[in-house]
Design a protein around this motif. Structure first.
Motif, mmCIF file in Angstrom:
data_model
loop_
_atom_site.group_PDB
_atom_site.id
_atom_site.type_symbol
_atom_site.label_atom_id
_atom_site.label_comp_id
_atom_site.label_asym_id
_atom_site.label_seq_id
_atom_site.Cartn_x
_atom_site.Cartn_y
_atom_site.Cartn_z
ATOM 1 N N LYS A 1 0.830 -1.213 0.000
ATOM 2 C CA LYS A 1 0.000 0.000 0.000
ATOM 3 C C LYS A 1 0.867 1.267 0.000
ATOM 4 O O LYS A 1 0.605 2.232 -0.732
ATOM 5 C CB LYS A 1 -0.935 0.006 1.190
ATOM 6 N N ASP A 2 1.920 1.244 0.815
ATOM 7 C CA ASP A 2 2.833 2.398 0.879
ATOM 8 C C ASP A 2 3.510 2.609 -0.472
ATOM 9 O O ASP A 2 3.682 3.772 -0.924
ATOM 10 C CB ASP A 2 3.885 2.184 1.949
ATOM 11 N N GLU A 3 3.850 1.524 -1.132
ATOM 12 C CA GLU A 3 4.488 1.625 -2.430
ATOM 13 C C GLU A 3 3.549 2.265 -3.443
ATOM 14 O O GLU A 3 3.956 3.105 -4.269
ATOM 15 C CB GLU A 3 4.928 0.230 -2.909
ATOM 16 N N ALA A 4 2.269 1.877 -3.386
ATOM 17 C CA ALA A 4 1.290 2.442 -4.313
ATOM 18 C C ALA A 4 1.115 3.953 -4.096
ATOM 19 O O ALA A 4 0.996 4.737 -5.057
ATOM 20 C CB ALA A 4 -0.043 1.718 -4.153
ATOM 21 N N LYS A 5 1.076 4.398 -2.827
ATOM 22 C CA LYS A 5 0.939 5.836 -2.531
ATOM 23 C C LYS A 5 2.142 6.625 -3.043
ATOM 24 O O LYS A 5 2.001 7.712 -3.607
ATOM 25 C CB LYS A 5 0.785 6.040 -1.031
ATOM 26 N N LYS B 1 4.116 5.857 -5.503
ATOM 27 C CA LYS B 1 4.058 5.913 -6.971
ATOM 28 C C LYS B 1 3.065 6.995 -7.433
ATOM 29 O O LYS B 1 3.303 7.709 -8.415
ATOM 30 C CB LYS B 1 3.658 4.541 -7.524
ATOM 31 N N GLU B 2 1.942 7.119 -6.720
ATOM 32 C CA GLU B 2 0.920 8.122 -7.083
ATOM 33 C C GLU B 2 1.469 9.543 -6.919
ATOM 34 O O GLU B 2 1.251 10.426 -7.777
ATOM 35 C CB GLU B 2 -0.330 7.915 -6.230
ATOM 36 N N ARG B 3 2.202 9.792 -5.838
ATOM 37 C CA ARG B 3 2.787 11.107 -5.595
ATOM 38 C C ARG B 3 3.823 11.460 -6.664
ATOM 39 O O ARG B 3 3.880 12.598 -7.148
ATOM 40 C CB ARG B 3 3.416 11.180 -4.211
ATOM 41 N N ARG C 1 3.769 15.349 -13.623
ATOM 42 C CA ARG C 1 2.805 16.094 -14.431
ATOM 43 C C ARG C 1 2.924 17.618 -14.216
ATOM 44 O O ARG C 1 2.836 18.407 -15.164
ATOM 45 C CB ARG C 1 1.399 15.652 -14.095
ATOM 46 N N GLU D 1 3.926 10.444 -9.693
ATOM 47 C CA GLU D 1 3.229 10.707 -10.957
ATOM 48 C C GLU D 1 2.693 12.147 -10.983
ATOM 49 O O GLU D 1 2.771 12.847 -12.017
ATOM 50 C CB GLU D 1 2.090 9.697 -11.133
ATOM 51 N N LYS D 2 2.155 12.633 -9.845
ATOM 52 C CA LYS D 2 1.638 14.006 -9.766
ATOM 53 C C LYS D 2 2.759 15.029 -9.947
ATOM 54 O O LYS D 2 2.609 16.035 -10.641
ATOM 55 C CB LYS D 2 0.925 14.241 -8.428
#
Length: 574
Positions: free
Chosen positions: A555-559, A561-563, A569, A565-566
């Motif tokens: 779950k921490d890895e997914a968060k 990765k999301e940050r 952009r 990506e932002k």
């Protein structure tokens, strides 16, 4: 020597073969011309029967048998006819010209062997009632009896006499006293230079077996035993039907006693000659009103001849390899005369050899020979009567004790000398032997299981192997060797069987365990399933904790990765 023997044999057989070939290939006129030649050869060979040379005597006998051995007795050219033609001249000169005891030893042997050949070839040529024949018998018997210490005679003792071991008692008086006891291992030094037996290939005849030379004393003894064997075999009726007070009736007990005494001789050839003679004599059945008796020798005579051997068995210090070997020959001839008491006495003596220090301290036997005496004792058990199978257990255990103390005898042996005689005895009593070994506590013991495997691998154990391979004992062997696995299989089969009723279900639950742990515990295999369950639960708890940590990390890895990506952009838009 060998070369002279070969030369003499080849020359004489060439002379003999030539007329035999021409007889087969030419006409009757040529045969008539050859008859004088063969008569001359026959006369020469009969004259050489009394030669003091061993090779010459052998060639003379071989040539006569080759020329006339296949002729019929009524043939004018038969061996019997030629011997009859020379009976009053050559033969009597060879046998009776001088007293036997006054002859040199080689000439004594020559006369004895010549008489033996004549007895076998023409038994009726010389009558046993003739005085020269009776004198020949009595002189030879006296010479041998005096040498063996059975009787005394001043006239005989001054002559050359040879005892049962092939030695002259006069010569032995000059030996060291420690070398002439009943257990010493005397040897004939001249035997090193004597010719061994060999096969001689003669063209036109084939293979001729030339017997080995023996030391002159041993040859005298062997030739004498073979002579008396021939006398009793060819004139059995005359001896066995003679009155005890008659000359022949008086000779018979002395001859039988001589043969029994010779069973304990040191030279193996003398023992074999005596054994063969006794075997043939005991096989002569006697017809009576009650049927056929096993032998014609009087019971009291046999008891008298056996008694000296049995007297020596009372004390273990009197045992020797020649004595035990003679007893084995005696048992092979008259096993029914002995009982299990003999086996008990032998076991009592055998126990003495489990104490090497005491045996060695006696200094009776040659150093290193003591285990061979014990092996000779074990070898006798095979020859005991059939109802002596009760000695299996005690004999096996005593043998194992002997093998434990064997190194203390300091004998130069490649393997245990006790295994072969033990294998012979166990092979005779195979049922009792297998019953002793094939049980749970003995097959689990490496001492007994290794011994059984070694015994079964020996050539002497063919009956033992056959008995072990039958259905009864092979099943027992499988049951003993695979007791636990087979019990588990049977129990599992009993537990999985279909249950048809409440009573059968209750009976099944009582007779067969419900789980593998109970089945294994029945046979001594205990498994602590409680401890294993606790370990399994702890492992599962640890695995759960680690799985939770893994999920949180994912779950921490997914968060993250999301940050990321932002951020990427925002930089692009700027």
């Amino acid at each position: 020597d060998r070369k002279s023997g070969e030369a003499a044999t080849c020359i004489l057989t060439d002379v003999v073969v030539a007329p035999k070939r021409s007889d087969a290939q030419n006409d009757e006129i040529h045969n008539d011309m050859q008859k004088p030649r063969t008569n001359i050869i026959a006369a020469m060979m009969i004259g050489e029967l009394g030669s003091s040379s061993v090779a010459v005597r052998f060639v003379a006998r071989h040539t006569l048998l080759l020329l006339y051995g296949n002729t019929k007795p009524d043939d004018p050219n038969s061996l019997q006819q030629h011997l009859s033609n020379h009976a009053s001249t050559t033969i009597k000169r060879i046998l009776f010209s001088r007293s036997l005891r006054n002859l040199p030893l080689p000439e004594q042997i020559a006369s004895i062997e010549a008489f033996t050949f004549i007895l076998n070839a023409h038994p009726k040529l010389l009558s046993l009632s003739e005085n020269p024949v009776l004198v020949f018998f009595s002189e030879l018997l006296k010479m041998m009896s005096v040498a063996d210490g059975e009787m005394t005679s001043e006239s005989i003792s001054n002559a050359i006499i040879i005892n049962k071991d092939g030695y002259s008692p006069k010569a032995e008086k000059h030996r060291n006293s420690c070398m002439i006891n009943s257990h010493s291992s005397l040897s004939h030094a001249s035997g090193l230079f004597l010719r061994d037996q060999y096969n001689l290939d003669v063209p036109g005849i084939g293979c001729v077996i030339v017997p080995a030379e023996l030391p002159i004393g041993v040859q005298f003894r062997v030739s004498s035993l073979i002579f008396f064997h021939s006398v009793l075999k060819t004139h059995s009726e005359a001896f066995f039907e003679a009155e005890q007070s008659s000359p022949l009736g008086n000779i018979l007990p002395h001859v039988v006693s001589l043969l029994f005494r010779s069973l304990t001789s040191r030279p193996e050839t003398a023992v074999e000659a005596a054994h063969a003679a006794l075997r043939d004599i005991l096989s002569l059945g006697a017809r009576t009103n009650d049927g056929e008796h096993p032998h014609r020798l009087p019971k009291h005579l046999l008891q008298m001849c056996i008694r000296p051997v049995l007297l020596n068995l009372r004390e273990y210090t009197k045992l020797s390899i020649p004595l035990l070997r003679g007893l084995s020959r005696l048992l092979s001839l008259l096993s029914s005369w002995f009982s299990k008491t003999l086996g008990e006495k032998l076991l009592e003596h055998l126990q003495r050899w489990t104490e090497p220090e005491k045996i060695i301290k006696h200094a009776i036997w040659k150093k290193g020979e003591e285990p061979l005496v014990a092996a000779a004792i074990i070898d006798l058990f095979e020859l005991l009567p059939d109802e002596t199978s009760q000695f299996v257990e005690v004999l096996v255990k005593t043998t194992l004790k002997l093998e434990v103390v064997l190194p203390r005898y300091q004998a130069c042996l490649i393997e245990s000398p006790f295994r072969v005689p033990l294998a012979k005895y166990l092979n005779k009593h195979e049922e009792a032997a297998i019953a002793f070994f094939v049980n749970d506590h003995r097959l689990k013991n490496p001492i007994y299981s290794d011994l059984l495997q070694d015994i079964l691998n020996r050539k002497e154990s063919h009956k033992l192997r056959k008995k072990l391979s039958d259905s009864k004992w092979s099943t027992n062997l499988l049951n003993v060797c695979f007791e636990r696995p087979l019990a588990i299989i049977r129990a599992e089969k009993g537990g999985s069987a279909p249950v048809g009723s409440t009573s059968s279900r209750s009976q099944s639950s009582q007779n067969s365990p419900r789980n593998a742990a109970d089945i294994l515990s029945m046979h001594g295999i205990n498994i602590d399933l409680t401890g294993q369950a606790q370990k399994l639960a702890a492992l599962r708890s640890i695995m759960g904790q680690k799985n939770d940590k893994l999920q949180n990390a994912m779950k921490d890895e997914a968060k993250i990765k999301e940050r990321l990506e932002k951020l990427r952009r925002s930089e692009v838009s700027a």
